[in-house]
Design an enzyme around this catalytic site. Sequence first.
Site, mmCIF file in Angstrom:
data_model
loop_
_atom_site.group_PDB
_atom_site.id
_atom_site.type_symbol
_atom_site.label_atom_id
_atom_site.label_comp_id
_atom_site.label_asym_id
_atom_site.label_seq_id
_atom_site.Cartn_x
_atom_site.Cartn_y
_atom_site.Cartn_z
ATOM 1 N N GLN A 67 0.818 -1.218 0.000
ATOM 2 C CA GLN A 67 0.000 0.000 0.000
ATOM 3 C C GLN A 67 0.855 1.273 0.000
ATOM 4 O OE1 GLN A 67 -3.133 -0.168 2.970
ATOM 5 N NE2 GLN A 67 -3.811 -2.179 2.285
ATOM 6 N N HIS A 283 -5.758 -1.931 15.731
ATOM 7 C CA HIS A 283 -6.681 -0.781 15.819
ATOM 8 C C HIS A 283 -7.447 -0.778 17.148
ATOM 9 C CE1 HIS A 283 -5.624 0.021 11.721
ATOM 10 N NE2 HIS A 283 -6.250 -1.038 11.251
ATOM 11 N N ASP A 334 0.804 0.378 9.026
ATOM 12 C CA ASP A 334 -0.413 -0.032 8.327
ATOM 13 C C ASP A 334 -0.412 0.280 6.825
ATOM 14 O OD1 ASP A 334 -2.925 -0.989 7.823
ATOM 15 O OD2 ASP A 334 -3.992 0.374 9.143
HETATM 16 ZN ZN ZN Z 1 -4.232 -3.240 8.368
#
Ligand code: ZN
Length: 464
Positions: A67, A283, A334
């Site tokens: 990402q 999270h 993340d």
């Molecule tokens: Zn994640």
Amino acid sequence: MSQTPSEGCSLWFEQALLPDGWARDVRITVADGLISDLEIETPRAPTDDAHGVALPGMPNVHSHAFQRAMAGLTEARGPAKSEGGGDAGDNFWTWRQLMYRFLDRGGPEEIEAITAFAFCDMLEGGFTRCAEFHYLHNDPTGGSYADPAELTARIVAAAETTGIALTLLPVFYAHSTFGGAESNHGQRRFITDVDGFADLVTRGRSLTARLPDAVVGVAPHSLRAVTPDELAAMPGLAGDGPIHIHVAEQTKEVDDCLAWSGSRPVEWLLANAPVDERWCLIHSTHVTETERRGVAKAGAVVGLCPLTEANLGDGIFPARDFVANGGRFGIGTDSNIQIGVADELRMLEYSQRLALRARGVMADAHRSTGRALFDRALSGGRQATGAEASLKVGLPADIIELNTGGVGFASRSGDAVLDSWIFGGARAIRSVWRRGKRVVADGRHIARDAIEARYRKALSVVLG
Ligand code: ZN
């Protein structure tokens, strides 16, 4: 510039953050990648390599390395929803469009190149170990590669190229939402069954065997993607490794979990899974006081990803109260929108300040804010990644050096150095050693040029 671990070397620092606090005039001797001797209050010898302030390398508890390529490309709002109009735009629209494009075009070469780029940024940012939550398993059609662990091998190769320590977390992902719903087209590259997943974990162990200190755990993706029966199979597959799961990131997930089970996600997990110190709950943004206390009592780590959670507008985890209950946390990058230890810790503290209208929220009676944040993230990070991380004899020589010659550090020592790094905003990391090898020098990874060239090529394939 760099010394190989087998040669051994001696590094001398003006100050170092050791397990029991700050020490001055510290010599760290390295042999075979490990700290073989550590002397304090010792004068610099002519043969010593002299440096500024030494900190232990920080573990990154949560990353989806690929990402990194999407950073800065997902900030447009997209069209307003057709029903009802108004300005209620779909704010995940650009993210999803780009993700689909990536899933159509990203092959093994592209994934390895982007992962190496992300790992390179992590080392430069002070992370010396990455827990990679690896959920891309299949080819662009959704079928298996000839070697079903092809993409796992690429993650391992990227770790090898950059030198970062790897905690590999193969992800189990089987459904589109709660209740075992069938997966959809957008998820085709993530999907496995339990048997196929068990093979991926086994292959992960053999592929990482050539790395000096890799850890392999498992990651059931979320309560949306995994049924209770499938979740029950995960601890057995983890061996001695950690178990990570995304949970309670957004309010919709909480609402959907309530509709499915009558319980909130963290509440369900605590009641139905053997959550203990092996677990890292990624999270956990939306928790009640009972859930918060339950996680602390179980000894699990909460994996906070402050920059990504801010970027996605997830909400604010009640970190002050969780820590007051004895809760443990680590930090993760993340989505890798921005990568840096100081940046994550600053965002964590500032989110608490904004919510509570207070200063020095994460400080305690004995430590400044920066010091308390760093110590806690290091400790939780060790637990969640399954590997030690301290400046201590016998452990890998994974060291960050802050360039305290910079003007931002003038007349500062001890905790004020950490506070000035985290809150003063200086780009201060000059060197990073992994197992005694200097992989970052003058702020740059030693292989950055080649890694960047390969990354640019990969992006021309994915986005071109
Ligand atoms: Zn994640």
